[in-house]
Design a protein around this motif. Structure first.
Motif, PDB file in Angstrom:
ATOM      1  N   ALA A   1      21.443 -22.044  -4.012  1.00 50.76           N
ATOM      2  CA  ALA A   1      21.519 -22.936  -5.265  1.00 50.76           C
ATOM      3  C   ALA A   1      22.538 -24.020  -5.248  1.00 50.76           C
ATOM      4  N   LEU A   2      22.438 -25.056  -5.686  1.00 53.06           N
ATOM      5  CA  LEU A   2      23.381 -26.320  -6.012  1.00 53.06           C
ATOM      6  C   LEU A   2      24.721 -25.870  -6.499  1.00 53.06           C
TER       7      LEU A   2
ATOM      8  N   ALA B   1      18.930 -35.227   4.114  1.00 49.52           N
ATOM      9  CA  ALA B   1      19.019 -34.905   5.644  1.00 49.52           C
ATOM     10  C   ALA B   1      18.510 -33.502   6.226  1.00 49.52           C
ATOM     11  N   ALA B   2      18.612 -32.520   5.446  1.00 45.10           N
ATOM     12  CA  ALA B   2      17.975 -31.286   5.815  1.00 45.10           C
ATOM     13  C   ALA B   2      16.450 -31.312   6.117  1.00 45.10           C
ATOM     14  N   TYR B   3      15.928 -32.451   5.483  1.00 46.18           N
ATOM     15  CA  TYR B   3      14.308 -32.421   5.427  1.00 46.18           C
ATOM     16  C   TYR B   3      13.960 -33.755   5.960  1.00 46.18           C
TER      17      TYR B   3
ATOM     18  N   ALA C   1      18.156 -34.229  -9.957  1.00 47.67           N
ATOM     19  CA  ALA C   1      16.657 -34.657 -10.036  1.00 47.67           C
ATOM     20  C   ALA C   1      15.816 -33.602  -9.890  1.00 47.67           C
ATOM     21  N   PHE C   2      15.197 -32.990 -10.852  1.00 47.45           N
ATOM     22  CA  PHE C   2      14.369 -31.865 -10.391  1.00 47.45           C
ATOM     23  C   PHE C   2      12.892 -32.224 -10.709  1.00 47.45           C
TER      24      PHE C   2
ATOM     25  N   ALA D   1      20.780 -26.314  -2.890  1.00 45.27           N
ATOM     26  CA  ALA D   1      22.007 -26.940  -2.091  1.00 45.27           C
ATOM     27  C   ALA D   1      21.493 -27.820  -0.821  1.00 45.27           C
ATOM     28  N   THR D   2      20.313 -27.329  -0.155  1.00 52.46           N
ATOM     29  CA  THR D   2      19.718 -28.087   1.038  1.00 52.46           C
ATOM     30  C   THR D   2      19.166 -29.406   0.726  1.00 52.46           C
ATOM     31  N   VAL D   3      18.784 -29.662  -0.820  1.00 51.22           N
ATOM     32  CA  VAL D   3      18.524 -30.891  -1.122  1.00 51.22           C
ATOM     33  C   VAL D   3      19.613 -31.754  -1.656  1.00 51.22           C
ATOM     34  N   GLY D   4      20.378 -30.996  -2.664  1.00 49.24           N
ATOM     35  CA  GLY D   4      21.632 -31.384  -3.208  1.00 49.24           C
ATOM     36  C   GLY D   4      21.346 -32.706  -4.401  1.00 49.24           C
ATOM     37  N   LEU D   5      22.504 -33.248  -4.613  1.00 51.34           N
ATOM     38  CA  LEU D   5      22.345 -34.579  -5.367  1.00 51.34           C
ATOM     39  C   LEU D   5      21.867 -35.697  -4.786  1.00 51.34           C
TER      40      LEU D   5
END
Length: 176
Positions: free
Chosen positions: A115-116, A65-67, A128-129, A141-145
């Protein structure tokens, strides 16, 4: 049964399997080109069904959502490093999933994003990285799981296709 009958049946069964596999691939398959350096392979063989997700699989998911506005129409393609039930911890400026640590990218001496959160990955979610520290991925955290319902395809990396920049250079050189 004669040898001719056996050959005919084998041809019919083999042809039928080929047609079914072709329809499945046309409906569910895709080739995703790598547009960044967050993963090492230049392309990914992906399928939309069945979505069997394992550690090491490559996923394509809706942007977080953040991106969402910035990456409208694009998918995040990352490698799964954490499954439901795996533990997330912080150690020495890195996010660790199931004991394997991934450093945070620094900007002006500090992580560029929070950080997450530490804890256990809940059911239906995946960490996922990318392979580089500056990859925009689950360590932040802005991406998250990634929730299972946001994952559009699962697949594997391939080096059978050149990187898109090589393809573009070839097309430009040939006037396409």
């Amino acid at each position: 049964m004669t040898l001719r009958d056996l050959a005919r049946r084998s041809f019919m069964i083999g042809g039928s399997l080929f047609v079914v596999a072709g329809f499945w691939l046309l409906h569910n398959g895709r080739l995703t080109l790598n547009a960044s350096h967050s993963l090492p392979e230049p392309a990914y063989l992906m399928w939309a069904w069945p979505k069997v997700i394992w550690k090491g699989a490559v996923i394509s998911a809706d942007p977080p959502a953040a991106y969402a506005a910035r990456f409208d129409g694009l998918l995040f393609t990352k490698r799964v490093v954490g499954l439901p039930g795996d533990r997330i911890e912080h150690r020495d400026g890195a996010v660790c999933v199931a004991g394997e640590c991934y450093p945070l990218a620094l900007k002006d001496g500090a992580p560029f994003a929070p950080a997450l959160a530490e804890g256990v990955i809940p059911d239906g979610h995946y960490a996922a990285f990318g392979s580089s520290a500056d990859s925009l991925d689950s360590r932040y955290a802005t991406v998250g799981l990634f929730a299972r319902e946001t994952i559009r395809a699962v697949g594997v990396g391939t080096t059978l296709v050149p990187h898109w920049k090589e393809l573009k250079a070839w097309a430009d050189a040939h006037g396409y």
